[in-house]
Design a protein around this motif. Sequence first.
Motif, PDB file in Angstrom:
ATOM      1  N   THR A  36       0.831  -1.208   0.000  1.00 53.93           N
ATOM      2  CA  THR A  36       0.000   0.000   0.000  1.00 53.93           C
ATOM      3  C   THR A  36       0.863   1.254   0.000  1.00 53.93           C
ATOM      4  O   THR A  36       0.611   2.209  -0.752  1.00 53.93           O
ATOM      5  CB  THR A  36      -0.933  -0.003   1.222  1.00 53.93           C
ATOM      6  OG1 THR A  36      -1.741  -1.193   1.205  1.00 53.93           O
ATOM      7  CG2 THR A  36      -1.831   1.218   1.213  1.00 53.93           C
TER       8      THR A  36
ATOM      9  N   SER B 161       2.385   1.649  -3.412  1.00 56.00           N
ATOM     10  CA  SER B 161       1.447   2.129  -4.431  1.00 56.00           C
ATOM     11  C   SER B 161       1.149   3.616  -4.272  1.00 56.00           C
ATOM     12  O   SER B 161       0.768   4.280  -5.237  1.00 56.00           O
ATOM     13  CB  SER B 161       0.134   1.335  -4.349  1.00 56.00           C
ATOM     14  OG  SER B 161      -0.493   1.518  -3.089  1.00 56.00           O
ATOM     15  N   ARG B 162       1.294   4.138  -3.068  1.00 55.22           N
ATOM     16  CA  ARG B 162       1.068   5.563  -2.821  1.00 55.22           C
ATOM     17  C   ARG B 162       2.384   6.327  -2.675  1.00 55.22           C
ATOM     18  O   ARG B 162       2.407   7.403  -2.064  1.00 55.22           O
ATOM     19  CB  ARG B 162       0.240   5.737  -1.546  1.00 55.22           C
ATOM     20  CG  ARG B 162      -1.108   5.043  -1.565  1.00 55.22           C
ATOM     21  CD  ARG B 162      -2.028   5.624  -2.607  1.00 55.22           C
ATOM     22  NE  ARG B 162      -3.313   4.951  -2.651  1.00 55.22           N
ATOM     23  CZ  ARG B 162      -4.351   5.290  -1.900  1.00 55.22           C
ATOM     24  NH1 ARG B 162      -4.255   6.307  -1.070  1.00 55.22           N
ATOM     25  NH2 ARG B 162      -5.483   4.615  -1.986  1.00 55.22           N
ATOM     26  N   SER B 163       3.447   5.769  -3.227  1.00 55.73           N
ATOM     27  CA  SER B 163       4.752   6.402  -3.053  1.00 55.73           C
ATOM     28  C   SER B 163       4.783   7.804  -3.656  1.00 55.73           C
ATOM     29  O   SER B 163       5.413   8.711  -3.108  1.00 55.73           O
ATOM     30  CB  SER B 163       5.851   5.531  -3.684  1.00 55.73           C
ATOM     31  OG  SER B 163       5.602   5.357  -5.080  1.00 55.73           O
TER      32      SER B 163
ATOM     33  N   GLN C 259       2.261   9.992  -3.949  1.00 56.21           N
ATOM     34  CA  GLN C 259       1.579  10.905  -3.034  1.00 56.21           C
ATOM     35  C   GLN C 259       2.416  11.156  -1.787  1.00 56.21           C
ATOM     36  O   GLN C 259       2.475  12.291  -1.276  1.00 56.21           O
ATOM     37  CB  GLN C 259       0.220  10.333  -2.658  1.00 56.21           C
ATOM     38  CG  GLN C 259      -0.711  10.122  -3.849  1.00 56.21           C
ATOM     39  CD  GLN C 259      -2.023   9.481  -3.451  1.00 56.21           C
ATOM     40  OE1 GLN C 259      -2.276   9.259  -2.279  1.00 56.21           O
ATOM     41  NE2 GLN C 259      -2.859   9.183  -4.437  1.00 56.21           N
ATOM     42  N   LEU C 260       3.056  10.086  -1.288  1.00 57.55           N
ATOM     43  CA  LEU C 260       3.892  10.251  -0.103  1.00 57.55           C
ATOM     44  C   LEU C 260       5.064  11.188  -0.395  1.00 57.55           C
ATOM     45  O   LEU C 260       5.388  12.063   0.424  1.00 57.55           O
ATOM     46  CB  LEU C 260       4.404   8.883   0.364  1.00 57.55           C
ATOM     47  CG  LEU C 260       5.271   8.867   1.624  1.00 57.55           C
ATOM     48  CD1 LEU C 260       4.490   9.416   2.809  1.00 57.55           C
ATOM     49  CD2 LEU C 260       5.744   7.456   1.931  1.00 57.55           C
TER      50      LEU C 260
END
Length: 358
Positions: free
Chosen positions: A228, A231-233, A235-236
């Motif tokens: 998770t 997959s949101r790297s 946005q992070l």
Amino acid sequence: MTKDANHGPLWVIGIKSLVFTVVTVLATGILAMTIRNSSSGEAVEYTAVFADATSVNRGDDVRVAGVKVGTVLDVAVTEGRLARVRFTIRKGVPVERGAVIQINFRNLVGQRYLAIKQPGSDAAGTTAGDPVPASAATMVEPGHTFGLEETRPALSLTVLFNGFRPLMRLLDSDDVNALSEQILAVFQGEAATVEGLLESTAGLTTTLAEKDEVIGQLITSLSSVMQTVNSRSGQLDTTVRTMQQLVSGLAADRAAIGGSIEGLGELTDRVAGLLGDTRPSVRRSIEHLGTLSETLDQHSTDVERFLNLLPTKLDRIGRTASYGSWLNFYLCSMDGRIPLPEGYMGDVGVKPVAGRCR
């Protein structure tokens, strides 16, 4: 010839005494050499630099493939953070280039020894297959210093135990206590045997096997979390960069922000002072307003009648004034006072100047 009545001739007694003395001296010498843990014969001196040489002492063994070939001379601190170990190796023992000096455990009480691992040897220091004679070009020169890349410190038991701490939390407390007692008994030299230690280790392994489902679930959940996050790297990364920009902007404007806070504090003090100065006047105005309201309420009938007749009166007065100069209206004067922040009551008004107002 003199003769002892109990032991025979004196020369026999002298030979026996001499033999006993020689045997005793030889045995004492062998015992002293064993206690000193020294190596006989000519030796060559080397130096090794370790990141950690805890419990390495003068007189410890230097071994090649498990055979003692030398002795540690001394241990000292170098560069303020490294350990320099000087040791000897019996002359004639080959040390090839690329050899690694490893600190190993000598026994369970924590004694160490230096193990020389030749290139191509296994973890135990032995060479697999038939040994290949080393040429002079591949030999380490006497007096060579082994750097950090050529040395290995001893295994840190603290790091090992800390690595197993998450698993230890899943174990039964009785099994952990039994294993701990066996380990302490071995280190204290009590009657506990290695067999008992192995039995406790077997119980520990069995408990771990029983908890494999919990461990598997933990690893699966951790994998899901990492997927998770991966997959949101994007946005992070954006969040981190934005936060970094915000912090950088605040840091760049820290002087202006500090000045604004000081100005806000000063404004708050001024407003508090203004309210404090006007509070008595406002309180009196509210009290008089209450009196006016009571008076109007008491004469509500007259006020209502006045308000009803006022439009008719204003209309008739307007018509009367519009037909001729029978009614003249002049503003001769106006007077008033405005309270200032400093407390001075300023005068405001229009003074009469025309002759009709005098």
